[in-house]
Design an enzyme around this catalytic site. Structure first.
Site, mmCIF file in Angstrom:
data_model
loop_
_atom_site.group_PDB
_atom_site.id
_atom_site.type_symbol
_atom_site.label_atom_id
_atom_site.label_comp_id
_atom_site.label_asym_id
_atom_site.label_seq_id
_atom_site.Cartn_x
_atom_site.Cartn_y
_atom_site.Cartn_z
ATOM 1 N N GLY A 62 1.430 -0.529 -0.156
ATOM 2 C CA GLY A 62 -0.120 0.256 -0.755
ATOM 3 C C GLY A 62 0.717 1.333 -0.029
ATOM 4 O O GLY A 62 0.161 2.527 0.413
ATOM 5 N N LEU A 63 1.852 1.064 0.116
ATOM 6 C CA LEU A 63 2.978 2.241 0.203
ATOM 7 C C LEU A 63 3.262 2.573 -1.995
ATOM 8 O O LEU A 63 4.218 3.559 -1.907
ATOM 9 C CB LEU A 63 4.523 1.692 0.989
ATOM 10 C CG LEU A 63 4.259 2.328 2.255
ATOM 11 C CD1 LEU A 63 5.487 1.981 2.883
ATOM 12 C CD2 LEU A 63 3.217 3.417 2.964
ATOM 13 N N GLY A 64 2.826 1.855 -2.310
ATOM 14 C CA GLY A 64 2.650 2.715 -3.955
ATOM 15 C C GLY A 64 4.244 1.991 -4.491
ATOM 16 O O GLY A 64 4.664 3.238 -5.879
ATOM 17 N N SER A 65 4.521 1.111 -4.284
ATOM 18 C CA SER A 65 5.842 0.493 -4.955
ATOM 19 C C SER A 65 6.078 0.176 -6.509
ATOM 20 O O SER A 65 6.893 1.174 -7.146
ATOM 21 C CB SER A 65 5.843 -0.647 -4.418
ATOM 22 O OG SER A 65 7.139 -1.472 -5.002
ATOM 23 N N ALA A 108 5.430 3.830 -8.069
ATOM 24 C CA ALA A 108 6.782 5.484 -8.208
ATOM 25 C C ALA A 108 8.237 4.357 -8.773
ATOM 26 O O ALA A 108 8.466 5.411 -9.588
ATOM 27 C CB ALA A 108 7.237 5.076 -6.908
ATOM 28 N N ASP A 128 -2.930 7.057 -7.199
ATOM 29 C CA ASP A 128 -1.994 6.229 -6.759
ATOM 30 C C ASP A 128 -0.761 6.702 -7.827
ATOM 31 O O ASP A 128 0.000 8.028 -7.401
ATOM 32 C CB ASP A 128 -1.350 4.409 -6.615
ATOM 33 C CG ASP A 128 -1.947 4.299 -5.568
ATOM 34 O OD1 ASP A 128 -2.436 4.611 -4.749
ATOM 35 O OD2 ASP A 128 -2.471 3.207 -5.518
#
Ligand code: PMV
Length: 321
Positions: free
Chosen positions: A106-109, A112, A153
Site C-alpha cells: 500500500g505504499l505505492g511501490s 513509484a 496512486d
C-alpha cells in the site's frame, strides 16, 4: 527527436492514502500524500552501440534486455510506453532501478517504479514530459498491476504532493494549513490490491444499497478531512481517521493484524488511526503529535509492526505543473 545520450536520473516517492480508499473507485473523493522517506530511483546510462536497452532491477529481482522480456511485464510495459510516447526507437542504454519502497503493502511501490522509469527514460530520449502526461502514462501501467485502478496512486506519486482526488476530475493539490505527522506501520503481510478491489466489487454486487451507502459515508469523511487539512485543524483529523477505519471494517477490507496495529497506535496516544490502501494486510497510518512519536512507534512495534516510517506532511514547495 534528438538523443543527447547523457546519463539521466529520476526518482519518485512512496505514498499513503489518508482518506477514501476503495470508495474512490466508485467516484468518491480521496486524499493521498507522498511519503518521501522511501523512494524508487532510476538511472539511464548510454551503452555500446547495438546493445539495446537492458533493465537492471536487482531490488525487484529483474535483470533483462527489453527485447527478451515478456511484453506485459510492468517494467517492460513502462519502458515500451515511454518509447512509444516519445516516438523513439529502442536506445542503446542500461536502465538501473533501485527502490526502498516495500512491495505490495500500500505504499505505492509499483507506481513509484513506473513513474521514475518513464520520467528517466523520457529525459534520456530528450523528450521531457509534463506531470499530467507522466501521470496518465503511469495510469496505463497501473491497469496492468491492478485491473481497475481509480488513478489516485499515479496522481499522488507523479505530482509528489498531497492531493484531493476524484476519478474523472482534474487534479486538486491540497494546501496543508498546518503540518502534521504520520506514523506508518507495516503488518508485514503482502496484500493484492487487485484482489481486495475485486472482493469489494463482489460484495457490492450482492448488496448495492448497503455498499453505496458506505461509499457515500466514506466520501463525506474525505470531504470533511479536506476542509480540516486546508484550515490547519489537525485536531479534527484524528476522529475522521477513526471513523474512516470503522467504515473500512464494514467494507470487509480490514484484518485482525491491521486492527491490532490501529488499536495499539491509539493506545500509545495517536490522535487517530486507520488502515491505508487496499487493506487485508499492508500498512496502517496513525496521526501523532510530535512528542508522542517514539511512544506510538514503540507500541506499533510491540504489536507486530515489521517497519514503522515517520513522515511529516506539509504543502510541497515543488512546482510540478
Ligand atoms: O494500491 P493501494 O494498496 O494503495 O490501494 C489502492 C487504493 C484503492 O482505493 C483500494 C484502489 C484504487 O485504485 O484506488
Amino acid at each position: 527527436m534528438s538523443m543527447n545520450c547523457a546519463t539521466r536520473s529520476a526518482s519518485a516517492p512512496g505514498k499513503v492514502i489518508l482518506f477514501g480508499e476503495h470508495a474512490v473507485v466508485y467516484g468518491q473523493p480521496a486524499i493521498a500524500v507522498p511519503v518521501t522517506q522511501v523512494k524508487a530511483s532510476v538511472t539511464v546510462a548510454p551503452a555500446p552501440p547495438g546493445s539495446g536497452l537492458t533493465i537492471v532491477a536487482s531490488d525487484l529481482g529483474a535483470d533483462y534486455r527489453l527485447d527478451a522480456a515478456p511484453p506485459d511485464e510492468p517494467l517492460t510495459a513502462a519502458a515500451r510506453l515511454a518509447l512509444s510516447h516519445c516516438s523513439a526507437p529502442e536506445p542503446d542504454a542500461t536502465l538501473t532501478l533501485r527502490s526502498t519502497i516495500p512491495i505490495a503493502s500500500g505504499l505505492g511501490s509499483g507506481t513509484a517504479v513506473s513513474t521514475a522509469l518513464i520520467r528517466a527514460l523520457a529525459e534520456f530520449l530528450g523528450c521531457p514530459m509534463e506531470t499530467a502526461e507522466l501521470s496518465a502514462l503511469v495510469f496505463e501501467i497501473e491497469k496492468i498491476h491492478h485491473g481497475t485502478p481509480s488513478g489516485i496512486d499515479n496522481t499522488v506519486v507523479a505530482y509528489a504532493q498531497p492531493v484531493y482526488f476524484r476519478r474523472g476530475h482534474p487534479v486538486e493539490r491540497l494546501a496543508v494549513g498546518a503540518p502534521f505527522t504520520l506514523l506508518i506501520g507495516d503488518t508485514g503481510i503482502r496484500s493484492s490490491t487487485r484482489e481486495a478491489v475485486e472482493q469489494v466489487r463482489e460484495s457490492r454486487r450482492r448488496d448495492p444499497a448497503r455498499y453505496d451507502a458506505l461509499f457515500d459515508q466514506i466520501g463525506d469523511v474525505a470531504s470533511e478531512a479536506r476542509r480540516a487539512i486546508e484550515a490547519g485543524r489537525v485536531d479534527a483529523l484524528g476522529p475522521l481517521m477513526d471513523e474512516n477505519h470503522e467504515l473500512l471494517i464494514e467494507l470487509g477490507v480490514s484484518s485482525p493484524e491491521l486492527d491490532e496495529l490501529v488499536e495499539s497506535a491509539r493506545f500509545g496516544g495517536a490522535m487517530g488511526s486507520k488502515l491505508s490502501g487496499a487493506g487485508r494486510g499492508g500498512n496502517m497510518v496513525a496521526l501523532v503529535e510530535e512528542d508522542c512519536v517514539e511512544e506510538v512507534a514503540e507500541e506499533l512495534r510491540e504489536a507486530g509492526a515489521v517497519r514503522v516510517i515517520v513522515t511529516t506532511i506539509t504543502t510541497a514547495d515543488t512546482t510540478a505543473d
